[in-house]
Design an enzyme around this catalytic site. Structure first.
Site, PDB file in Angstrom:
ATOM      1  N   SER A  60       1.067  -1.129   0.117  1.00 26.64           N
ATOM      2  CA  SER A  60      -0.083  -0.234  -0.224  1.00 26.64           C
ATOM      3  C   SER A  60       0.858   0.924   0.313  1.00 26.64           C
ATOM      4  CB  SER A  60      -0.903   0.113   1.088  1.00 26.64           C
ATOM      5  OG  SER A  60      -1.936  -0.975   1.403  1.00 26.64           O
TER       6      SER A  60
HETATM    7  N1  SAH Z   1      -1.046  -5.002   3.880  1.00 28.98           N
HETATM    8  C1  SAH Z   1      -0.414  -5.129   3.055  1.00 28.98           C
HETATM    9  C2  SAH Z   1      -0.300  -4.938   1.577  1.00 28.98           C
HETATM   10  C3  SAH Z   1      -1.612  -5.624   0.859  1.00 28.98           C
HETATM   11  S1  SAH Z   1      -2.819  -6.085  -0.559  1.00 28.98           S
HETATM   12  C4  SAH Z   1       0.974  -4.281   2.460  1.00 28.98           C
HETATM   13  O1  SAH Z   1       1.522  -4.099   4.152  1.00 28.98           O
HETATM   14  O2  SAH Z   1       2.294  -5.249   1.595  1.00 28.98           O
HETATM   15  C5  SAH Z   1      -3.778  -7.059  -0.220  1.00 28.98           C
HETATM   16  C6  SAH Z   1      -3.418  -8.771   0.069  1.00 28.98           C
HETATM   17  O3  SAH Z   1      -4.596  -9.285   0.439  1.00 28.98           O
HETATM   18  C7  SAH Z   1      -2.968  -9.197  -0.974  1.00 28.98           C
HETATM   19  O4  SAH Z   1      -1.483  -9.701  -0.799  1.00 28.98           O
HETATM   20  C8  SAH Z   1      -3.839 -10.548  -1.635  1.00 28.98           C
HETATM   21  O5  SAH Z   1      -3.788 -11.530  -1.722  1.00 28.98           O
HETATM   22  C9  SAH Z   1      -4.448 -10.831  -0.124  1.00 28.98           C
HETATM   23  N2  SAH Z   1      -5.549 -11.214  -0.127  1.00 28.98           N
HETATM   24  C10 SAH Z   1      -7.166 -11.216  -0.912  1.00 28.98           C
HETATM   25  N3  SAH Z   1      -7.970 -11.344  -0.695  1.00 28.98           N
HETATM   26  C11 SAH Z   1      -7.329 -12.500   0.694  1.00 28.98           C
HETATM   27  C12 SAH Z   1      -7.792 -13.284   1.907  1.00 28.98           C
HETATM   28  N4  SAH Z   1      -9.272 -13.987   0.925  1.00 28.98           N
HETATM   29  N5  SAH Z   1      -7.097 -13.441   2.385  1.00 28.98           N
HETATM   30  C13 SAH Z   1      -6.297 -13.412   2.770  1.00 28.98           C
HETATM   31  N6  SAH Z   1      -5.800 -12.467   2.157  1.00 28.98           N
HETATM   32  C14 SAH Z   1      -5.851 -11.765   0.770  1.00 28.98           C
END
Ligand code: SAH
Length: 213
Positions: A60
């Site tokens: 993010s």
């Molecule tokens: N917080 C992260 C940014 C995340 S991007 C950081 O600091 O880098 C969003 C993430 O959510 C992705 O890695 C994606 O794979 C995950 N995601 C999406 N759907 C999900 C689910 N149902 N359960 C767990 N993770 C999920």
């Protein structure tokens, strides 16, 4: 590469943009974002923008990390749940501010990478699992705060159930079809009900149910 200057510029920018909580700013200063970005983006580690981390996912934007963290109102006694570990950067920021971070990621290679960085940085209060986070983490609930770092279609009531009374969830929610975009909501649970407040417009990758094949 010397990141100190870029980092200080970024922190000043985030302050101007409304991240004013001193503890949050200190966490942003202390956690090395360069450890969580891909090698090819190293020179942009302290730019105020999201960056690709592989598998179609992103780390993010620092402003979004700062604003979401600030909105959670956590302290060193808080247990926090994060859905979407991704690079692990947001979890590492939270880990400096709260007692324990529980984080869930559905892409195993991302979680393996993130957990290796936690280890390298000596962070010991992040508990992670490879799973579909849409249903939260019932066994370790209730949480003082929940942060969802992927966009949902509608407010996830099942996660609100896993908050303590008075607990806060921050989550990006898709706008109704046709309007487009997402809004970042801050939801505060009180008894059997909750109130919502809009923080600002955001753009997150979607929360996807189930595990990848
Ligand atoms: N917080 C992260 C940014 C995340 S991007 C950081 O600091 O880098 C969003 C993430 O959510 C992705 O890695 C994606 O794979 C995950 N995601 C999406 N759907 C999900 C689910 N149902 N359960 C767990 N993770 C999920």
């Amino acid at each position: 590469m010397d990141f100190d200057n870029q980092k200080m510029m970024l922190i000043m920018e985030l302050r101007r943009l409304g991240v004013t909580d001193m503890n949050v700013l200190e966490a942003l200063e202390r956690v090395p974002r360069e450890k969580f970005v891909l090698k090819e983006y190293l020179d942009m580690a302290y730019a105020n923008q999201p960056l690709p981390i592989g598998l179609g996912q992103t780390i993010s934007q620092p402003l979004v990390v700062g604003a979401m963290t600030q909105a959670l109102d956590i302290n060193d006694r808080s247990n926090v749940l994060e859905i979407g570990t991704g690079s692990g950067y947001q979890a590492a920021i939270l880990a400096r501010l709260c007692r324990r971070v529980y984080t869930i990621e559905r892409h195993k290679p991302l979680l393996d990478k993130a957990s290796a960085v936690f280890k390298e940085l000596g962070i010991e209060n992040i508990i992670y699992k490879h799973a579909d986070g849409t249903k939260g983490w019932k066994e370790t609930s209730p949480f003082d705060a929940i942060i969802v770092t992927a966009a949902v279609e509608k407010i996830p009531e099942v996660l609100i159930e896993q908050l303590v009374d008075g607990g806060i969830m921050v989550v990006p929610v898709e706008a109704p079809r046709g309007i487009g975009g997402q809004k970042l909501l801050r939801i505060r649970k009180t008894g059997d009900t909750y109130e919502t407040e809009k923080i600002f417009a955001v753009r997150f990758v979607p929360l996807v149910s189930g595990l990848p094949q």
